[in-house]
Write a protein that holds these residues in place. Structure first.
Motif, PDB file in Angstrom:
ATOM      1  N   ALA A 130       0.847  -1.207   0.000  1.00  0.00           N
ATOM      2  CA  ALA A 130       0.000   0.000   0.000  1.00  0.00           C
ATOM      3  C   ALA A 130       0.880   1.254   0.000  1.00  0.00           C
ATOM      4  N   LYS A 131       1.950   1.229   0.787  1.00  0.00           N
ATOM      5  CA  LYS A 131       2.856   2.401   0.840  1.00  0.00           C
ATOM      6  C   LYS A 131       3.523   2.617  -0.514  1.00  0.00           C
ATOM      7  N   ARG A 132       3.921   1.524  -1.152  1.00  0.00           N
ATOM      8  CA  ARG A 132       4.573   1.649  -2.469  1.00  0.00           C
ATOM      9  C   ARG A 132       3.588   2.171  -3.516  1.00  0.00           C
ATOM     10  N   VAL A 133       2.337   1.725  -3.419  1.00  0.00           N
ATOM     11  CA  VAL A 133       1.304   2.211  -4.352  1.00  0.00           C
ATOM     12  C   VAL A 133       1.144   3.725  -4.194  1.00  0.00           C
ATOM     13  N   LEU A 134       1.080   4.183  -2.941  1.00  0.00           N
ATOM     14  CA  LEU A 134       0.860   5.614  -2.717  1.00  0.00           C
ATOM     15  C   LEU A 134       2.080   6.426  -3.179  1.00  0.00           C
ATOM     16  N   ALA A 135       3.272   5.866  -2.972  1.00  0.00           N
ATOM     17  CA  ALA A 135       4.486   6.565  -3.450  1.00  0.00           C
ATOM     18  C   ALA A 135       4.470   6.647  -4.971  1.00  0.00           C
ATOM     19  N   ALA A 136       4.120   5.533  -5.631  1.00  0.00           N
ATOM     20  CA  ALA A 136       4.069   5.515  -7.102  1.00  0.00           C
ATOM     21  C   ALA A 136       3.005   6.492  -7.602  1.00  0.00           C
ATOM     22  N   ALA A 137       1.888   6.554  -6.893  1.00  0.00           N
ATOM     23  CA  ALA A 137       0.796   7.453  -7.314  1.00  0.00           C
ATOM     24  C   ALA A 137       1.223   8.905  -7.196  1.00  0.00           C
ATOM     25  N   SER A 138       1.951   9.240  -6.126  1.00  0.00           N
ATOM     26  CA  SER A 138       2.326  10.652  -5.987  1.00  0.00           C
ATOM     27  C   SER A 138       3.410  11.036  -7.011  1.00  0.00           C
ATOM     28  N   GLN A 139       4.278  10.059  -7.331  1.00  0.00           N
ATOM     29  CA  GLN A 139       5.259  10.338  -8.408  1.00  0.00           C
ATOM     30  C   GLN A 139       4.548  10.542  -9.744  1.00  0.00           C
ATOM     31  N   ALA A 140       3.530   9.704  -9.998  1.00  0.00           N
ATOM     32  CA  ALA A 140       2.779   9.814 -11.260  1.00  0.00           C
ATOM     33  C   ALA A 140       2.095  11.171 -11.350  1.00  0.00           C
ATOM     34  N   GLN A 141       1.545  11.591 -10.206  1.00  0.00           N
ATOM     35  CA  GLN A 141       0.846  12.887 -10.190  1.00  0.00           C
ATOM     36  C   GLN A 141       1.833  14.018 -10.510  1.00  0.00           C
ATOM     37  N   ALA A 142       3.037  13.913  -9.913  1.00  0.00           N
ATOM     38  CA  ALA A 142       4.054  14.940 -10.160  1.00  0.00           C
ATOM     39  C   ALA A 142       4.445  14.999 -11.635  1.00  0.00           C
ATOM     40  N   ARG A 143       4.356  13.827 -12.302  1.00  0.00           N
ATOM     41  CA  ARG A 143       4.718  13.783 -13.733  1.00  0.00           C
ATOM     42  C   ARG A 143       3.509  14.023 -14.629  1.00  0.00           C
ATOM     43  N   GLY A 144       2.361  14.304 -14.021  1.00  0.00           N
ATOM     44  CA  GLY A 144       1.155  14.596 -14.812  1.00  0.00           C
ATOM     45  C   GLY A 144       0.529  13.365 -15.440  1.00  0.00           C
ATOM     46  N   LEU A 145       0.788  12.168 -14.833  1.00  0.00           N
ATOM     47  CA  LEU A 145       0.217  10.935 -15.389  1.00  0.00           C
ATOM     48  C   LEU A 145      -0.996  10.495 -14.563  1.00  0.00           C
ATOM     49  N   GLY A 146      -2.050  10.023 -15.231  1.00  0.00           N
ATOM     50  CA  GLY A 146      -3.246   9.553 -14.520  1.00  0.00           C
ATOM     51  C   GLY A 146      -3.109   8.112 -14.079  1.00  0.00           C
ATOM     52  N   VAL A 147      -2.337   7.347 -14.816  1.00  0.00           N
ATOM     53  CA  VAL A 147      -2.207   5.927 -14.503  1.00  0.00           C
ATOM     54  C   VAL A 147      -0.755   5.503 -14.745  1.00  0.00           C
ATOM     55  N   VAL A 148      -0.214   4.679 -13.821  1.00  0.00           N
ATOM     56  CA  VAL A 148       1.153   4.150 -13.989  1.00  0.00           C
ATOM     57  C   VAL A 148       1.116   2.662 -13.646  1.00  0.00           C
ATOM     58  N   SER A 149       2.290   2.008 -13.760  1.00  0.00           N
ATOM     59  CA  SER A 149       2.297   0.603 -13.341  1.00  0.00           C
ATOM     60  C   SER A 149       3.336   0.398 -12.248  1.00  0.00           C
ATOM     61  N   LEU A 150       3.054  -0.580 -11.384  1.00  0.00           N
ATOM     62  CA  LEU A 150       3.966  -0.949 -10.292  1.00  0.00           C
ATOM     63  C   LEU A 150       4.027  -2.480 -10.269  1.00  0.00           C
ATOM     64  N   ASP A 151       5.226  -3.025 -10.394  1.00  0.00           N
ATOM     65  CA  ASP A 151       5.396  -4.485 -10.454  1.00  0.00           C
ATOM     66  C   ASP A 151       4.501  -5.099 -11.536  1.00  0.00           C
TER      67      ASP A 151
END
Ligand SMILES: CC(C)(COP(=O)(O)OP(=O)(O)OC[C@H]1O[C@@H](n2cnc3c(N)ncnc32)[C@H](O)[C@@H]1OP(=O)(O)O)[C@@H](O)C(=O)NCCC(=O)NCCSC(=O)C[C@@](O)(CC(=O)O)C(=O)O
Ligand SMILES: [Mg+2]
Length: 288
Positions: free
Chosen positions: A245-266
């Motif tokens: 869950a922590k990794r998901v939230l970190a990935a989501a905030s990085q995606a937001q900073a890059r202006g992306l709506g959706v990213v992938s993790l693992d």
């Protein structure tokens, strides 16, 4: 976040259990005036429960009173004692329709007024114990703003359905569980799964807990203190879930900073529902 994993029945006529049940720390204690109390002990139980409600030992725990059903001579006096004792929640057994809830609600409001309690302070919940209760689950769950939960009561329900527990994946309970759960979610209230009667069978209890958890129930009605820790442990997020869950939230905030709506993790898609679930895992972990 109020945890609603465990609601433990305590027979209202058992003075010894009433005096100690708070020490086991269920999320809610449920003082029972209905089926755990013999007909000849109804008045004594009501008095005992009233005194227990007022005891300071129960100040910090949610106190629920299961009153007798609307088809009995006891429910009005039960309500009077429970509301005047400042119970947090009234559990109506064998709820068949939204009218049942509205009838209780009008009496609760009158007692609150007479007792000087803030109007609306006493919450309500319904136990669904029959086919007609299941069919009416949505209107029951939405019958009053006081409704905080709905529970499926497996013992009486299966009698009404003319069947019994099979163990295993319990197909005989599937429709009722799904219907009650959908009603709860549509009404934005909590949902409690059935009580498990074999107190010595941890394996069977945990099998049932995993079904309830996977379906999405907030928790279960319980009948014995030993079921509390088993249930709470099964409902706690694991270290791996928390870490992910922590990794998901970190990935989501990085995606937001890059202006992306959706990213992938693992290799898995991270989008708003996945982020929402990760936030819920963190909230549950904090609450636990
Ligand atoms: C089963 C048993 C008799 C076993 O007792 P035993 O004494 O043999 O157990 P022991 O292992 O010896 O107890 C060790 C220590 O724990 C204490 N202790 C045990 N249970 C405790 C407890 N509940 N609260 C506080 N304390 C407790 C005990 O006092 C002792 O304390 P201590 O002496 O100090 O060491 C006992 O648990 C019990 O009565 N359970 C509640 C039964 C009940 O309420 N049934 C009605 C609700 S269901 C229904 O109506 C169906 C439904 O309506 C449901 C729906 O609507 O969802 C539907 O249709 O499905
Ligand atoms: Mg019952």
């Amino acid at each position: 976040m109020k945890l609603r994993r465990s609601m433990m029945f305590v027979p209202g006529s058992n003075a010894s259990m009433l005096s100690t049940s708070f020490i086991y720390k269920p999320d809610s204690v449920m003082f029972d005036l209905e089926d755990a109390v013999a007909i000849g002990e109804k008045d004594t139980a009501r008095l005992l429960v009233f005194q227990t409600l007022l005891h300071p030992a129960y100040r910090d725990i949610e106190r629920v009173v299961r009153i007798n059903g609307l088809d009995t001579a006891f429910w009005r006096e039960d309500l009077e004692a429970a509301v005047r004792g400042r119970a947090d929640v009234i559990r109506l057994p064998k709820t068949e329709s939204a009218d049942n809830i509205r009838e209780i609600e009008s009496h609760v409001a009158a007692i609150e007024k007479a007792a000087g309690r803030p109007l609306g302070e006493t919450k309500l919940m319904a136990a669904i114990e029959s086919a007609s209760g299941v069919v009416n689950a949505v209107s029951i769950a939405t019958a009053s703003p006081r409704m905080m939960a709905i529970a499926i009561a497996g013992f009486d329900y299966l009698v009404d359905m003319q069947t019994k527990r099979s163990g295993g994946s319990e197909p005989e309970l599937f429709y009722a569980r799904a219907a009650v759960l959908h009603a709860a979610r549509a009404a934005h209230i909590a949902a409690y799964d059935v009580a498990y009667g074999n107190v010595d069978d941890d394996e069977g209890f945990l099998r049932e807990v995993m079904i309830a958890k996977q379906l999405g129930f907030n928790g279960k009605s319980l009948i014995h203190p030993r079921q509390i820790a088993l249930l709470h442990k099964a409902y706690a997020p694991t270290v791996a879930e928390l870490d992910y869950a922590k990794r998901v939230l970190a990935a989501a905030s990085q995606a937001q900073a890059r202006g992306l709506g959706v990213v992938s993790l693992d290799g898995k898609m991270i989008d708003p529902p996945v982020i929402h679930e990760a936030e819920a895992v963190l909230q549950r972990a904090v609450a636990v």
